[in-house]
Design a protein around this motif. Structure first.
Motif: not given
Length: 133
Positions: A52-59, A73-78, A81-88
């Motif tokens: 998906s071109r992004g890493v989810t919290r589960t991944e 996991l504590s850093c994930f939400d911060a 940046a685009d608040h799409n629930r995955k890290l690019d």
């Protein structure tokens, strides 16, 4: 206000710790040898199980070393940046940078302090332990 000592950049990041972290991580990434940059991209693609071109919290949870999983996991939400629930890719590079560079943890809940001495999770304002003489 302290004078910024970073090389030429967009100074709007100076007062935004997350944007500054992203900038520092990207600069550190570009200084890596080509093989390490390629390895980082392969790791990101390996973590991104559904392409998906992004890493989810589960991944992130699945692929994080147990020793750093709670911090990751504590850093994930911060870092999202685009608040799409995955890290690019670049957000994941920033996460890796945080995990490699020593930081300070909250004395109460062990959350990585991304915003200074006040914990964003438990709102403790006495996170830095007293320095021993």
């Amino acid at each position: 206000m302290a004078q910024c000592t970073l090389p030429a950049h967009d100074h709007s990041i100076c007062n935004d710790p997350i944007r500054r972290l992203h900038q520092e991580a990207k600069a550190a990434y570009h200084k890596l040898p080509l093989e390490q940059r390629s390895q980082a991209l392969r790791l990101f693609k390996g973590m991104d199980q559904n392409a998906s071109r992004g890493v989810t919290r589960t991944e992130v949870e699945r692929y994080s070393d147990p020793a750093v999983k709670a911090v990751a996991l504590s850093c994930f939400d911060a870092l999202d940046a685009d608040h799409n629930r995955k890290l690019d890719f670049w957000e994941t590079v920033t996460l890796a940078h945080i995990l490699r560079v020593p930081g300070k943890l909250c004395g109460e809940c062990s959350t990585l302090l991304l915003y200074g001495p006040i914990c964003s999770v438990c709102e403790t304002d006495n996170c830095y332990p007293e320095e021993e003489p």
